[in-house]
Each structure stands twice: as structure tokens, then as C-alpha cells.
Design an enzyme around this catalytic site. Sequence first.
Site, short mmCIF file in Angstrom:
data_model
loop_
_atom_site.label_atom_id
_atom_site.label_comp_id
_atom_site.label_asym_id
_atom_site.label_seq_id
_atom_site.Cartn_x
_atom_site.Cartn_y
_atom_site.Cartn_z
CE LYS B 188 -3.18 3.09 1.37
NZ LYS B 188 -2.22 4.21 1.24
NE ARG B 247 -0.68 3.61 22.02
CZ ARG B 247 -0.33 3.76 23.31
NH1 ARG B 247 0.63 4.62 23.64
NH2 ARG B 247 -0.91 3.06 24.25
CD GLU B 269 8.90 1.40 14.12
OE1 GLU B 269 8.39 2.36 14.74
OE2 GLU B 269 9.72 1.50 13.19
CB CYS B 307 10.93 4.91 14.73
SG CYS B 307 10.67 4.71 12.98
#
Lengths: 539, 539
Positions: B188, B247, B269, B307
Site C-alpha cells: 500500500k 499508534r 512498528e 522512530c
Amino acid sequence: MTALHETTYHSLIAGEPVTGTGGAVRAIDPAAGVETGPEFTLLGEGQLQEATAQAAEAFASYRALTPQQRAEFLTTAAERIEARGAEIVAVAMTETGLPEARLQGELARTVNQLRLFAKVSAAGDHHGVRLEPALPDRTPLPRPDLRQRRIPLGPVGVFGASNFPLAFSVAGGDTASALAAGCPVVFKAHNAHPGTGQLVGQAVSEAVRAHDLHPGVFSLVYGRGREVGQQLVADPHIRAVGFTGSRSGGTSLMATAAARPEPIPVYAEMSSVNPIFVLDSAVTEDRIEALAEGFVTSLNGSAGQLCTAPGLLFVPRGEAADAFVARVAEKVQAAVGVTMLTPSICASRHEGEQRLTGLTAVEPVGRGQDGGTENAPAPAVYTTDVTSYLAEPELSEEIFGAVCLVVRYDSAEDLNSVVEGLEGQLTATLHFDESDAADLELAQQLLTGLELRVGRILVGGWPTGVDVGDAMVHGGPFPATSDGRSTSVGTAAIERFLRPIVYQNLPAGLRPEPVQDENPWQLDRRVEGRTVLAEGGNR
Amino acid sequence: MTALHETTYHSLIAGEPVTGTGGAVRAIDPAAGVETGPEFTLLGEGQLQEATAQAAEAFASYRALTPQQRAEFLTTAAERIEARGAEIVAVAMTETGLPEARLQGELARTVNQLRLFAKVSAAGDHHGVRLEPALPDRTPLPRPDLRQRRIPLGPVGVFGASNFPLAFSVAGGDTASALAAGCPVVFKAHNAHPGTGQLVGQAVSEAVRAHDLHPGVFSLVYGRGREVGQQLVADPHIRAVGFTGSRSGGTSLMATAAARPEPIPVYAEMSSVNPIFVLDSAVTEDRIEALAEGFVTSLNGSAGQLCTAPGLLFVPRGEAADAFVARVAEKVQAAVGVTMLTPSICASRHEGEQRLTGLTAVEPVGRGQDGGTENAPAPAVYTTDVTSYLAEPELSEEIFGAVCLVVRYDSAEDLNSVVEGLEGQLTATLHFDESDAADLELAQQLLTGLELRVGRILVGGWPTGVDVGDAMVHGGPFPATSDGRSTSVGTAAIERFLRPIVYQNLPAGLRPEPVQDENPWQLDRRVEGRTVLAEGGNR
């Protein structure tokens, strides 16, 4: 039940009996259909947390044990269970209706399994060490010192299976693999064999004391099935779950675990019909006697109450195959029902059998005789044609018990369609003559399809009987299990309770043993992406 | 965007452009805040299934490739991407606002990663072979011949990250590890860098064609974010999911995957604040300059959109530490904001910063200058005391961008409380002087607690910058990831897309190469529970 002298027993929370405030249960002797043995009090509101909090507290010291210390603890647990072996088997016979020889074998399997995981713990491959020393001169960027190992997840909630009161219960495979990984265990006792659980739980608690471990390393709790079970899975101290039981039970625990604020893995072993594919070359005159005998023995063993019991038998059309089915019919008719584990499992089996016989496409092949006790229904074999099988999903549902459906097929295409439509299974079995080129080719085709849907593929033999060793896989795609990426039997089960962590530029003084340069635990380790075998080793 | 000559581009389904019926998007140049480049049509109702059905069809032949064949395909993909390197970097610069040097580095990382997984595929450790030969004379029961290997799960749905338009996108780590495992990929595309994705997708599709693979091995699909994303995770052909993002995005995919009739693993993640613990011995006069410099560089690099960017800095009380914080303030004030990836990420950062400054316990430390473009907010550092931090959960929430909170603490107990209350993190970092005995002991304590909450622990240095190799763990307990049992960076990532299967008494003629006696692929294998190294080997 001579081994249980008290009138009332309790949960063993961190080694201490805790009187449950949620009522009590007694076992049912399934052969007599009446309650038997002492009372076992059930945990009430708020009592489970005592066990999970103690497990959380025990985790720090328990995970810090050396491999050798953990191995010694597991070995002591095996010894303490063995020491009570006669009592355990006697109580289990009354509570489960399983025959003595089967329970003796299961006891041996249970203690051997604990000893196997002691060896696994001592060998230490599960630490999964990967080392990449610093490369200060690498361009364009230097590489830091990287040291990976696996650490245990934390306290594990384990649910026992009714059908293996020893090997998949209090000190069974899930408990052994979780303890070997370094995880404390809170075990939800199965109310179908509470006394057996109590005796084994006492033995494990003794081993905890003998090694002076934090008592929270192991607790055995009694409670109303789904209530306390759901609480256990939802409890924030619990970091993973092992379960063996029904599909509805397993999926409801999966849903609870996924809905937690912090989701956790659930390893649930649930349902499987374990299809057996008999190809043309397997039903020759000289083979059908042994084949029919093997099949009926596998079907009726333990009253068909095995995760790997054969529930579907695909048999070709034709005279030779008709002769085989006739032989099966004779043997089933001669077989005698065995006491099932509980009245409710027996009732479920009856319902399943009724649903099956209610379908127009299903014909009887043979039905044996009821056993001489309560809850000992006759083994039964039915038959249908492959077209009906493919059209009616109900025909591929598991009936837990000695009931099998023979599906007659016409062509290789039929079998390919069957495989294509198969749900996830623990096992699939192929019977054919290797010297038959056409069947060898068909077997190859089926194998390729089955691999994607099954955890264990057998050629010849029967799926019941699961060897506990290094190469076994007792698992498979959903709904056979909740998570096909692991096994609940064999040494690889330890991997379910671990996760990787990496240390970057950790000074020598802070490095845990598995990643130290000196390799004090003599582990096989990966260095720069290649396995380096330990020179000494604990094997 | 010179590299994209057409006015409209489409999804690449099994190598062919498919015009989406769900509208279109264009990229936004974040530095200018305006739309740029061609249109990309978005999949409409029912179009995604073309890609997933093709992936399912491709699976049989793709998983049957030899390790060498799969390695060659991955290597070609790397070469084709490299060949378009200049175009890819140019388009990515416009679409993401990231500077050329950063994108050149990321391009190198991406192709190196593909080559690393080519090596992993060729070496074949991920087959996880375990052999137990038959023991016909074992008592009480003979052992059958057991041969375990791992097989790929099936088609994988992968979602790219906005912040790594190459290394965590179309041909990034998740794609590389899934393809190396033998799983077709339906990717995607991220709508923040559709042109970059298109160019990389074309390169991968070319590699598929060059090796004459089934075209369904790889598809690139454009669609409205959550809509097509949820469809992808719910699609019955998809067997696992890789995701890097927020999240809320990750947890919503987890929920969809868990609610499927057949649940599948999601490797998401998600979020991490990457706490850094500065102990007393790290803030001596001679150390604070380098420490402050390193911190601000790590904070402001890539506009804090990593991250592993530092979001929490724990600093002791005292004069020396005050001097360190003053130095941080100076350096932040001198720092200049960098263009963020998208206007909406920039807006979220502003909101997060406003929430933070709205709290009474939060004081400013220093704020730099806005960059000279749209969407280039100044890096900012705030401070609070540890009591407020422990009382107010909002203070530990991730703000994606160059915003950090300095938490001043008084004692070792404070830090232990902080660690105790920490959510799952990708990283944690300790700064101290190893020769300081008290701090070494404190570091040991913190390490023990951090291990249970973190995937990577650093001593010294900064968490930004993740080495791609054999020992790396880029993962950690929820909410850092959906599943702390794996890593999304490094060779171990391949394990996420495999599951074990065992063959029992399989005749020699049916055995797949990894489990054949002759070991034709020269794999390291476990035999009777011990690793046996291959004599030749593909390394």
C-alpha cells in the site's frame, strides 16, 4: 481417592493453600457419573491477583537463574511428580476414566518432557545470541558493538486440557516450556481433574521450595472456568497465554487478549479434524486388513479424545476400497466404547453425532458397542460422498470423540478440491504405495497444498501419538491453533515465551552472560551472521 | 519532477498499471506547501482483490524458488532501484522535503538491505531445519522419522512509512524480508510520496519480469489511507501484515486483523519516546559540550521524524547538570528547523507542542529558529520535574518531531520509578562514566528494568541511526510495536513471515530440499537437537 486425605483442598498460590471465596467443585467420576473425592474451593472476586502479583514479583529473580539452575529446578519437579506417580495415576483414573496404562504412559511423557526442557534450558540455544562486534573503521558509518539475546516475556497464564490430565496440564508442555524460558506460571486448573492437578501442583511447589526460588514462580488456581480464565488473560501482570481446549474457549481468550490495553500473545491449540487421505494404491487386498485395524485403533484410542484423532477419512470409489470400508465396518462393530472424560464431553459428542446423522447425505458404516460404564458411547463411522462433503461445511466440523466420517471420492481433482477448502489442521496423513508412480505424483500435489494448511504431515501411520522431541510441530494454521507460527509440543515450544533485545555498546561490566565475549555458558552463537558452535557445551 | 513524464500514474497490479476508480491524489511539496507532480489514481471498490488474488496465485511458484533464485531476484531489484537512483532521489526530495544527502544515504541503505536479504535467502538459516531420524528400536515406542522446516506464510500486505520514503517504503525492510521469506507482497503506497513509490515500484516490477516470476509476486496499490488499508488487512488472501506508522493507525489494523474469521499476525512498528537517562557522572565539565552537541543533533536530524528520535531526556539536579541544560538551551536556540514531511505531520507536531506547553509543570528550555520554508518549525526543548512527570501521563506521550522534554530528577529511586512506569519503547539510552562505581551500579539496575520494556538499549551515543545487520532489534513491547517478539530491521525480520511444519515418515522422493539427507542447499541444520554446520555453504 486415597491420596487426597483432606475433605477440602484449595488453590496453591505461591506455594500456599488459599481458600477460595467463590464456592467449590468436586470431580465427577465419569465411569459412574457421580461426584467423587474432596471439595476444591474456587477463587472469588479479587483473589486471582494474589497469584499474578506474586508471579510478577518472582519474575526478576527467576529469569536471572543460570541455565543450570533452571534445569535443576525442572529436574526436581520431574522427580517430585515421579515420587507421587502411583497416587497421581490412581486419582487421575477416577477423575478422567482413562485407563491405567494410558495414564502411566502419560506420566512418563510428562516427566520426560520436564527433563527434556531441563536439557533445553541447559543447552541454551533459546538465548538466540547474535553478536556483531564494533567496526569503528566501517564507511560511511562505523558499526557499534551489537549483542542480541532473547529474554523471557514475563508471567505466563496456562490452561490445562481435559484430555491430557498430566502431559497437557499442571506440569505439562506449556508449563514446562514457559518455566524453561524463564517465565513464572499461573496455572488455571481444569475442573474435570482437580485432584490430579492438586497432586501435581504440590509436587511443583515442592520443587520451587527445594531450590529456594521465589514462591511466585508457580501458582495453581481453581476457579469457575471461563470467569477466572478471562480474568487471567486480562490480568496486566500476565504477558502470554498457553491454552489447549475447544475452539470456542480458545477464540474467546484470543479476543480478550487482543482487547487488552496492552495485547499479549495467546497460544491456543483448539480444533482439528486431521484428515486422512487414502489413495488407490493403499487399498490393495494385502493392505486393507492392516489399514482398517490401524484406523479403528487410532479412532477409538482414548475414546477419540485426542487433538490428533482422525475425524475425516477420504477413501476412493471402487471395489477394493469398498472391501476396505467393509473391513472398517466389521472392526468398528467389534469395538467397544471407552469411558469419556466428562459427562458434558460425552453429551457434546452425542449432539455432534446427531447433527451428523441428521444430514441426508450421511449413511452409517458401522457402530460398535457401548462400554460397560456411564459415558462410554460406542465408536461410530459414517460415510458420505465428496460432492456432499464439499457442499456442506458442517461435514468438516470436529466431533470430539470416536466418530469419523468416511468421504468417498472419485478423482484426484476431488482431493485437490478438498485440500483447497481445508481449514487449518494439526495433522494430515497420506496413505499410498510409494512404488505406484501415479499415486506418488498425486501425493506430491496434495503435499504441496497441505503444507499451507497443516502443521504435521504424515505418510503412512496415524496422527495420534505425538513424539516429544526437537523436530516435532504440534501446531498449524487457525483454527487448529490461534497462531500457526509455533508448536506446543517439542523443544521449539520454548521460543513462544521469548523476545529479542539488543545491547548497543554495552560496557563489558554490564553484559549479561549469554552475550559476554568469554561465552561462560558455552552457547552456540551467531557471530557476524554465522553460527559458531561452543567448544565445550552443556549437551 | 522530471522523472515522471506522464500526467497520471496508476497502481501497479502484478506489474500492470490499473486505473483506479476511487479518485486521485497528488503529492504535496512540503517546503512550498503546494501540490506537485502528476496525479495518482486511487483504487475503488473491488479493485484491491485483483492484487491480492494475483499474489495468492503467485505464491505457489514463488515459494518454490531455490534460495539462489530468490537471492538473484532481490539483487536485481536492488540494481534496478540503483539504476534509477538519481530520479528517485530527485522526486523524493520534492515529495518529502528531506535533503539530498539524507535521501542518498537512505537509497544506499535500501539497496544494501535488499542485498543483505539476498544473502540471508541464499544462506538459508531461516529454513530452520530440525531433523530427528527414525529410531525403530526405541522403547517403549519407536520414533518415526521427523523433519521440520519453516515455510512462508503467504501473501503479505505491507504499509510504507512516511518518514522513510525508501528504506521503510515500497522496497524497504518489510518488503525485502517478506520477499526473502518467500511471500508475495501487496504494497500500500504512502500518499505522501506517491511518485517515489511509483519509481521504486516500477523497478521491483522490472525485477519480477527480468526473472520471469509470476507477476503477482509484487503489486503496488494506491488508495485512500485507512479505507484500502483496512481492506488489505481484512482480505482473506493476505496472511500477514507489516506496518510502520502511528499508534492509532497500527492499533486499528491490529483490531481488524484480530476480528478476521481467520486472524493473522500484524507487525506494526508504532510509537516510542526513546528515553535517555543521563546520570551524574555524565555531566562533568569536560563532557557536557559533546553531550549537548550530540543530543541536539540527534533531536533535530530529519526534523525529529525518526522512530528512534529522543523525546525524553532525564537529567539530574545540581550545578553541573544545570550547566549541561544551559548548553543544550544554547545549542537548540542556534538550531534551525528542517522541513517536515507533510503539512499534516507539521500540524500534529504543533498540536503536540501546544498540549505540552499548556501544562503548568512545563517550562521552556530553548527554541531554535523556524526554517526558511513552509512546514519547518523550530526545534524545541522543554523541561519539567520528575514528580510532575510521574503524575501526568501526557508528559510521556510521543510528539513526532523535534520536541524533547528534559525531566529533572533527584535520585536513583526517581529513575527506578520512571523505568517502572515506562510503556514499551524501541530504545532506551544510558549516559554515564563507566569508571564511576555508583553510576555503574545504578546503570545495572536500570538496565534490568529497561530490558523488560525496550527492544534496544544503548550505552552512550544516540538512538537515531539503526544499523541494518544480523544482530539488530528494531522492535519492543507494545505500544512501540504490536508484537515485541520480532524486529523490523535486520536479518531476523525474515522470521516474522515463516511458520514451522514437520514431515513424519516422508519417503525420500517427496522430501523438499531443505530436509533431504543430502542437504543439497548446504544449510546449517539441527540434527538430534544440535546444530550441524554445512560443509560448503552459501556464505
